[in-house]
Design a protein around this motif. Structure first.
Motif, PDB file in Angstrom:
ATOM      1  N   VAL A  96     102.810  23.471 -97.528  1.00 49.24           N
ATOM      2  CA  VAL A  96     102.902  22.803 -98.819  1.00 49.24           C
ATOM      3  C   VAL A  96     101.648  23.110 -99.633  1.00 49.24           C
ATOM      4  CG1 VAL A  96     104.374  20.931 -97.955  1.00 49.24           C
ATOM      5  CG2 VAL A  96     101.892  20.636 -97.983  1.00 49.24           C
ATOM      6  N   SER A  97     101.811  23.061-100.938  1.00 52.41           N
ATOM      7  CA  SER A  97     100.676  23.225-101.848  1.00 52.41           C
ATOM      8  C   SER A  97     100.162  21.848-102.218  1.00 52.41           C
ATOM      9  CB  SER A  97     101.113  23.953-103.118  1.00 52.41           C
ATOM     10  OG  SER A  97     101.544  25.256-102.814  1.00 52.41           O
ATOM     11  N   VAL A  98      98.853  21.672-102.167  1.00 51.40           N
ATOM     12  CA  VAL A  98      98.234  20.426-102.608  1.00 51.40           C
ATOM     13  C   VAL A  98      97.138  20.762-103.614  1.00 51.40           C
ATOM     14  CG1 VAL A  98      98.789  19.096-100.530  1.00 51.40           C
ATOM     15  CG2 VAL A  98      96.641  20.364-100.636  1.00 51.40           C
ATOM     16  N   LYS A  99      96.897  19.811-104.508  1.00 53.13           N
ATOM     17  CA  LYS A  99      95.886  19.999-105.547  1.00 53.13           C
ATOM     18  C   LYS A  99      95.222  18.664-105.829  1.00 53.13           C
ATOM     19  CE  LYS A  99      99.118  19.389-109.413  1.00 53.13           C
ATOM     20  NZ  LYS A  99      99.648  18.212-108.773  1.00 53.13           N
ATOM     21  N   ARG A 100      94.191  18.713-106.650  1.00 47.46           N
ATOM     22  CA  ARG A 100      93.463  17.500-107.041  1.00 47.46           C
ATOM     23  C   ARG A 100      94.449  16.394-107.417  1.00 47.46           C
ATOM     24  NH1 ARG A 100      88.538  15.665-109.745  1.00 47.46           N
ATOM     25  NH2 ARG A 100      89.094  14.301-111.495  1.00 47.46           N
ATOM     26  N   GLY A 101      94.260  15.225-106.826  1.00 46.74           N
ATOM     27  CA  GLY A 101      95.121  14.086-107.103  1.00 46.74           C
ATOM     28  C   GLY A 101      96.205  13.858-106.068  1.00 46.74           C
ATOM     29  N   ASP A 102      96.450  14.831-105.214  1.00 46.29           N
ATOM     30  CA  ASP A 102      97.476  14.657-104.180  1.00 46.29           C
ATOM     31  C   ASP A 102      96.902  13.915-102.974  1.00 46.29           C
ATOM     32  OD1 ASP A 102      99.263  16.053-105.762  1.00 46.29           O
ATOM     33  OD2 ASP A 102      99.112  17.910-104.611  1.00 46.29           O
ATOM     34  N   VAL A 103      97.772  13.186-102.295  1.00 45.06           N
ATOM     35  CA  VAL A 103      97.396  12.490-101.066  1.00 45.06           C
ATOM     36  C   VAL A 103      98.447  12.788-100.006  1.00 45.06           C
ATOM     37  CG1 VAL A 103      96.956  10.268 -99.933  1.00 45.06           C
ATOM     38  CG2 VAL A 103      96.281  10.594-102.322  1.00 45.06           C
ATOM     39  N   LEU A 104      97.990  13.246 -98.848  1.00 43.54           N
ATOM     40  CA  LEU A 104      98.848  13.401 -97.672  1.00 43.54           C
ATOM     41  C   LEU A 104      98.595  12.206 -96.755  1.00 43.54           C
ATOM     42  CD1 LEU A 104      98.255  17.166 -96.864  1.00 43.54           C
ATOM     43  CD2 LEU A 104     100.492  16.120 -97.312  1.00 43.54           C
ATOM     44  N   VAL A 105      99.660  11.537 -96.338  1.00 39.78           N
ATOM     45  CA  VAL A 105      99.548  10.459 -95.363  1.00 39.78           C
ATOM     46  C   VAL A 105     100.280  10.951 -94.122  1.00 39.78           C
ATOM     47  CG1 VAL A 105      99.916   8.024 -94.853  1.00 39.78           C
ATOM     48  CG2 VAL A 105      99.522   8.755 -97.224  1.00 39.78           C
ATOM     49  N   LEU A 106      99.497  11.199 -93.062  1.00 35.87           N
ATOM     50  CA  LEU A 106     100.018  11.816 -91.842  1.00 35.87           C
ATOM     51  C   LEU A 106     100.130  10.784 -90.728  1.00 35.87           C
ATOM     52  CD1 LEU A 106      97.658  14.940 -91.854  1.00 35.87           C
ATOM     53  CD2 LEU A 106      99.954  14.781 -92.818  1.00 35.87           C
ATOM     54  N   PRO A 107     101.335  10.578 -90.196  1.00 35.97           N
ATOM     55  CA  PRO A 107     101.440   9.705 -89.035  1.00 35.97           C
ATOM     56  C   PRO A 107     100.786  10.370 -87.819  1.00 35.97           C
ATOM     57  CG  PRO A 107     103.613  10.543 -89.673  1.00 35.97           C
ATOM     58  CD  PRO A 107     102.627  11.085 -90.649  1.00 35.97           C
ATOM     59  N   ALA A 108     100.303   9.549 -86.909  1.00 35.70           N
ATOM     60  CA  ALA A 108      99.672  10.061 -85.690  1.00 35.70           C
ATOM     61  C   ALA A 108     100.571  11.114 -85.045  1.00 35.70           C
ATOM     62  CB  ALA A 108      99.409   8.924 -84.712  1.00 35.70           C
ATOM     63  N   GLY A 109      99.952  12.210 -84.607  1.00 34.22           N
ATOM     64  CA  GLY A 109     100.678  13.279 -83.932  1.00 34.22           C
ATOM     65  C   GLY A 109     101.126  14.413 -84.825  1.00 34.22           C
ATOM     66  N   THR A 110     101.008  14.250 -86.143  1.00 32.53           N
ATOM     67  CA  THR A 110     101.486  15.274 -87.071  1.00 32.53           C
ATOM     68  C   THR A 110     100.526  16.450 -87.122  1.00 32.53           C
ATOM     69  OG1 THR A 110     102.564  13.607 -88.437  1.00 32.53           O
ATOM     70  CG2 THR A 110     102.169  15.761 -89.448  1.00 32.53           C
ATOM     71  N   GLY A 111     101.032  17.631 -86.824  1.00 29.99           N
ATOM     72  CA  GLY A 111     100.223  18.834 -86.889  1.00 29.99           C
ATOM     73  C   GLY A 111      99.893  19.198 -88.321  1.00 29.99           C
ATOM     74  N   HIS A 112      98.674  19.720 -88.514  1.00 25.10           N
ATOM     75  CA  HIS A 112      98.270  20.178 -89.838  1.00 25.10           C
ATOM     76  C   HIS A 112      97.142  21.192 -89.721  1.00 25.10           C
ATOM     77  CE1 HIS A 112      96.028  16.500 -88.902  1.00 25.10           C
ATOM     78  NE2 HIS A 112      95.075  16.859 -89.752  1.00 25.10           N
ATOM     79  N   ARG A 113      97.092  22.085 -90.708  1.00 22.63           N
ATOM     80  CA  ARG A 113      96.020  23.075 -90.803  1.00 22.63           C
ATOM     81  C   ARG A 113      95.972  23.605 -92.217  1.00 22.63           C
ATOM     82  NH1 ARG A 113      97.835  28.930 -90.472  1.00 22.63           N
ATOM     83  NH2 ARG A 113      95.661  29.456 -90.184  1.00 22.63           N
ATOM     84  N   CYS A 114      94.787  24.017 -92.647  1.00 16.06           N
ATOM     85  CA  CYS A 114      94.622  24.631 -93.955  1.00 16.06           C
ATOM     86  C   CYS A 114      94.818  26.135 -93.803  1.00 16.06           C
ATOM     87  CB  CYS A 114      93.234  24.324 -94.516  1.00 16.06           C
ATOM     88  SG  CYS A 114      93.000  24.959 -96.185  1.00 16.06           S
ATOM     89  N   VAL A 115      95.742  26.683 -94.554  1.00 18.79           N
ATOM     90  CA  VAL A 115      96.028  28.113 -94.509  1.00 18.79           C
ATOM     91  C   VAL A 115      95.082  28.861 -95.441  1.00 18.79           C
ATOM     92  CG1 VAL A 115      97.793  29.869 -94.931  1.00 18.79           C
ATOM     93  CG2 VAL A 115      98.437  27.656 -93.957  1.00 18.79           C
ATOM     94  N   GLU A 116      94.906  28.326 -96.643  1.00 21.12           N
ATOM     95  CA  GLU A 116      93.958  28.900 -97.605  1.00 21.12           C
ATOM     96  C   GLU A 116      93.637  27.836 -98.629  1.00 21.12           C
ATOM     97  OE1 GLU A 116      94.123  29.998-101.023  1.00 21.12           O
ATOM     98  OE2 GLU A 116      96.125  29.258-101.364  1.00 21.12           O
TER      99      GLU A 116
END
Length: 171
Positions: A96-116
């Protein structure tokens, strides 16, 4: 300092399956798109917003560039500046694309990484009260069952980190 206006925030719900290495969650990831005034110190505003809703803001920085998850804590990531491509759900997840002002709320166990990300990319990381000592795990099928047990023991947050109040989609 003016607070971030969350009244008209749009939100997406994203679901990710357990892939045998990245547990993910039966609960959805919430992706909020907030309007932030250009002059606003967004990092400080996110810290105040999260703190007002019983989430402890612990750090400012980027998102690790490797797949990881937190088996003992939910996480809110408020994008204070810049933009990034973030993969959610592990190696077979969704970017997903995120930018200034966005908020991700991740439940425990959710995988995530920054691609670029842009050079000025910065997020504020926050955790529900009582979950400040979060653990960082990489996907690993050999410890998967143990991670599922840890994730199942994580209590729900007292409030939604963006809007306050209960989180009906996390019940």
């Amino acid at each position: 300092m003016k607070a971030i206006d969350t009244a008209d925030a749009s939100v997406q719900t994203l679901y990710f399956e357990d892939d045998g290495a990245t547990p993910n969650s039966r609960l959805p990831v919430l992706l909020y798109h907030l309007q932030v005034e250009p002059y606003l110190d967004a990092a400080s505003a996110f810290e105040a917003l999260f703190a007002a809703h019983c989430w402890t803001p612990l750090w400012r920085g980027g998102i690790f560039d490797y797949h990881h998850f937190h088996p003992n804590a939910h996480e809110a990531l408020g994008v204070a500046s810049g933009r990034a491509q973030v993969t959610l759900g592990g190696a077979s997840g969704q970017t997903v694309s995120v930018k200034r002002g966005d908020v991700l709320v991740l439940p425990a166990g959710t995988g995530h990484r920054c691609v670029e990300s842009s050079d000025d990319f910065q997020v504020v990381g926050a955790y529900p009260h009582g979950q400040e000592n979060y653990d960082i795990q990489r996907p690993d099928s050999s410890v998967h069952r143990r991670m599922l047990a840890r994730i199942a023991a994580v209590p729900g947050p007292e409030q939604n980190p963006v809007r306050g109040g209960l989180m009906p989609c996390w019940r």
